[in-house]
Design a protein around this motif. Structure first.
Motif, PDB file in Angstrom:
ATOM      1  N   VAL A  26       0.628  -1.147  -0.118  1.00  0.00           N
ATOM      2  CA  VAL A  26      -0.011  -0.073   0.129  1.00  0.00           C
ATOM      3  C   VAL A  26       0.907   1.109   0.137  1.00  0.00           C
ATOM      4  N   LEU A  27       0.578   2.116  -0.905  1.00  0.00           N
ATOM      5  CA  LEU A  27       1.289   3.505  -1.027  1.00  0.00           C
ATOM      6  C   LEU A  27       0.362   4.382  -0.260  1.00  0.00           C
ATOM      7  N   ILE A  28       1.084   5.178   0.537  1.00  0.00           N
ATOM      8  CA  ILE A  28       0.128   6.180   1.331  1.00  0.00           C
ATOM      9  C   ILE A  28       1.024   7.532   1.151  1.00  0.00           C
ATOM     10  N   TYR A  29       0.164   8.532   0.877  1.00  0.00           N
ATOM     11  CA  TYR A  29       0.887  10.006   0.706  1.00  0.00           C
ATOM     12  C   TYR A  29       0.549  10.800   2.189  1.00  0.00           C
ATOM     13  N   ASP A  30       1.166  11.313   2.928  1.00  0.00           N
ATOM     14  CA  ASP A  30       0.738  12.088   3.946  1.00  0.00           C
ATOM     15  C   ASP A  30       0.676  13.413   3.563  1.00  0.00           C
ATOM     16  N   LEU A  31      -0.597  14.111   3.316  1.00  0.00           N
ATOM     17  CA  LEU A  31      -0.784  15.457   2.904  1.00  0.00           C
ATOM     18  C   LEU A  31      -0.042  16.386   4.170  1.00  0.00           C
ATOM     19  N   LYS A  32      -0.297  15.963   5.508  1.00  0.00           N
ATOM     20  CA  LYS A  32       0.338  16.715   6.658  1.00  0.00           C
ATOM     21  C   LYS A  32       1.692  16.995   6.710  1.00  0.00           C
ATOM     22  N   CYS A  33       2.499  16.200   6.046  1.00  0.00           N
ATOM     23  CA  CYS A  33       3.879  16.308   6.178  1.00  0.00           C
ATOM     24  C   CYS A  33       4.671  16.013   4.954  1.00  0.00           C
ATOM     25  N   ASN A  34       3.905  15.708   4.022  1.00  0.00           N
ATOM     26  CA  ASN A  34       4.451  15.507   2.417  1.00  0.00           C
ATOM     27  C   ASN A  34       5.586  14.409   2.486  1.00  0.00           C
ATOM     28  N   LYS A  35       5.148  13.159   3.190  1.00  0.00           N
ATOM     29  CA  LYS A  35       5.756  12.147   3.106  1.00  0.00           C
ATOM     30  C   LYS A  35       5.098  11.009   2.388  1.00  0.00           C
ATOM     31  N   ALA A  36       5.826  10.289   1.821  1.00  0.00           N
ATOM     32  CA  ALA A  36       5.186   9.114   1.051  1.00  0.00           C
ATOM     33  C   ALA A  36       5.710   7.696   2.050  1.00  0.00           C
ATOM     34  N   HIS A  37       4.675   6.929   1.871  1.00  0.00           N
ATOM     35  CA  HIS A  37       5.180   5.765   2.871  1.00  0.00           C
ATOM     36  C   HIS A  37       4.790   4.421   1.958  1.00  0.00           C
ATOM     37  N   CYS A  38       5.461   3.435   1.817  1.00  0.00           N
ATOM     38  CA  CYS A  38       5.204   2.219   1.236  1.00  0.00           C
ATOM     39  C   CYS A  38       5.097   1.100   2.401  1.00  0.00           C
ATOM     40  N   LEU A  39       3.775   0.666   2.354  1.00  0.00           N
ATOM     41  CA  LEU A  39       3.711  -0.371   3.536  1.00  0.00           C
ATOM     42  C   LEU A  39       3.909  -1.979   2.841  1.00  0.00           C
ATOM     43  N   GLY A  40       4.886  -2.467   3.375  1.00  0.00           N
ATOM     44  CA  GLY A  40       5.132  -4.001   2.901  1.00  0.00           C
ATOM     45  C   GLY A  40       3.774  -4.875   3.145  1.00  0.00           C
ATOM     46  N   HIS A  41       3.762  -5.817   2.526  1.00  0.00           N
ATOM     47  CA  HIS A  41       2.435  -6.688   2.375  1.00  0.00           C
ATOM     48  C   HIS A  41       1.879  -6.677   3.784  1.00  0.00           C
ATOM     49  N   THR A  42       2.730  -7.334   4.551  1.00  0.00           N
ATOM     50  CA  THR A  42       2.406  -7.673   5.893  1.00  0.00           C
ATOM     51  C   THR A  42       1.789  -6.319   6.850  1.00  0.00           C
ATOM     52  N   ALA A  43       2.541  -5.183   6.722  1.00  0.00           N
ATOM     53  CA  ALA A  43       2.445  -4.003   7.487  1.00  0.00           C
ATOM     54  C   ALA A  43       0.969  -3.533   6.504  1.00  0.00           C
ATOM     55  N   ALA A  44       0.758  -3.957   5.454  1.00  0.00           N
ATOM     56  CA  ALA A  44      -0.333  -3.195   4.988  1.00  0.00           C
ATOM     57  C   ALA A  44      -1.609  -3.838   5.395  1.00  0.00           C
ATOM     58  N   VAL A  45      -1.526  -5.073   5.716  1.00  0.00           N
ATOM     59  CA  VAL A  45      -2.879  -6.028   5.970  1.00  0.00           C
ATOM     60  C   VAL A  45      -2.906  -5.719   7.739  1.00  0.00           C
ATOM     61  N   VAL A  46      -1.932  -5.654   8.378  1.00  0.00           N
ATOM     62  CA  VAL A  46      -1.907  -5.128   9.877  1.00  0.00           C
ATOM     63  C   VAL A  46      -2.558  -3.660   9.758  1.00  0.00           C
ATOM     64  N   TRP A  47      -2.163  -2.655   9.150  1.00  0.00           N
ATOM     65  CA  TRP A  47      -2.656  -1.245   8.790  1.00  0.00           C
ATOM     66  C   TRP A  47      -4.408  -1.315   8.718  1.00  0.00           C
ATOM     67  N   LYS A  48      -4.646  -2.407   7.691  1.00  0.00           N
ATOM     68  CA  LYS A  48      -5.934  -2.597   7.157  1.00  0.00           C
ATOM     69  C   LYS A  48      -7.012  -2.926   8.377  1.00  0.00           C
ATOM     70  N   PHE A  49      -6.478  -3.433   9.539  1.00  0.00           N
ATOM     71  CA  PHE A  49      -7.325  -4.115  10.535  1.00  0.00           C
ATOM     72  C   PHE A  49      -7.243  -3.199  11.721  1.00  0.00           C
ATOM     73  N   CYS A  50      -6.446  -2.223  11.708  1.00  0.00           N
ATOM     74  CA  CYS A  50      -6.400  -1.039  12.877  1.00  0.00           C
ATOM     75  C   CYS A  50      -7.516  -0.463  12.790  1.00  0.00           C
ATOM     76  N   ASP A  51      -8.783  -0.714  13.312  1.00  0.00           N
ATOM     77  CA  ASP A  51      -9.972   0.039  13.258  1.00  0.00           C
ATOM     78  C   ASP A  51     -10.476   0.492  14.612  1.00  0.00           C
ATOM     79  N   GLY A  52      -9.339   0.563  15.755  1.00  0.00           N
ATOM     80  CA  GLY A  52      -9.804   1.031  16.938  1.00  0.00           C
ATOM     81  C   GLY A  52     -10.522   0.232  17.901  1.00  0.00           C
ATOM     82  N   LYS A  53     -10.935  -0.857  17.424  1.00  0.00           N
ATOM     83  CA  LYS A  53     -11.967  -1.949  18.094  1.00  0.00           C
ATOM     84  C   LYS A  53     -11.180  -3.413  18.305  1.00  0.00           C
ATOM     85  N   THR A  54     -10.165  -3.691  17.191  1.00  0.00           N
ATOM     86  CA  THR A  54      -9.619  -4.842  17.062  1.00  0.00           C
ATOM     87  C   THR A  54      -8.447  -5.052  17.956  1.00  0.00           C
TER      88      THR A  54
END
Length: 158
Positions: A26-54
């Motif tokens: 997953v590629l993420i561009y942070d408009l707040k600080c003008n940074k681009a992040h590339c999440l490896g496959h595992t990090a992308a899956v973990v990020w997807k499940f970070c809903d504040g409830k799990t």
């Protein structure tokens, strides 16, 4: 990294982000600080499940199912630390307690799953910094080669 707080439920940041999902990252561009992040496959899956409830255990279980390979809470905690450092988690949520397992030990134990939990970040240039045009009248040749094809006029920028 197995000493994580049991009540920790991570929440992915959703504001001021441009998210592009690819097949294995997953590629993420942070408009707040003008940074681009590339999440490896595992990090992308973990990020997807970070809903504040799990919980972390449930994130690990869901990631294991999604990746079709065992994902431990240690790997989830490592990915969360990477996401926290990249400012991709809500700041209001407490972070996992630091672990005794080193990065090297984690990679040795979890192998490719842990390696894919890495988040790579770069600072994106502003529009002015990204401009490649030379100022009018500047020499646009270097060693006889035109640096700005189509906008040179006898070796000077138009």
């Amino acid at each position: 990294m197995s000493n994580v707080t049991e009540d920790f439920v991570p929440r992915a940041r959703q504001t001021e982000l441009v998210v592009e999902e690819l097949s294995d990252e997953v590629l993420i561009y942070d408009l707040k600080c003008n940074k681009a992040h590339c999440l490896g496959h595992t990090a992308a899956v973990v990020w997807k499940f970070c809903d504040g409830k799990t919980s972390l255990d449930e994130v690990a279980a869901r990631a294991s199912t999604a990746l079709k390979t065992p994902v431990t809470v240690d790997v989830v905690a490592f990915a969360l630390e990477q996401l926290r450092r990249a400012d991709l988690l809500e700041s209001t949520v407490s972070r996992p307690v630091a672990a005794s397992l080193s990065r090297r030990d984690l990679f040795r134990r979890a192998g490719a799953v842990a390696a894919a939990a890495v988040v790579t970040s770069i600072v994106a240039p502003t529009a002015a910094q990204a401009a490649s045009l030379l100022p009018s009248g500047a020499s646009c040749t270097s060693g006889g080669q035109c640096q700005s094809p189509g906008i040179c006029d006898n070796g000077a920028c138009m």
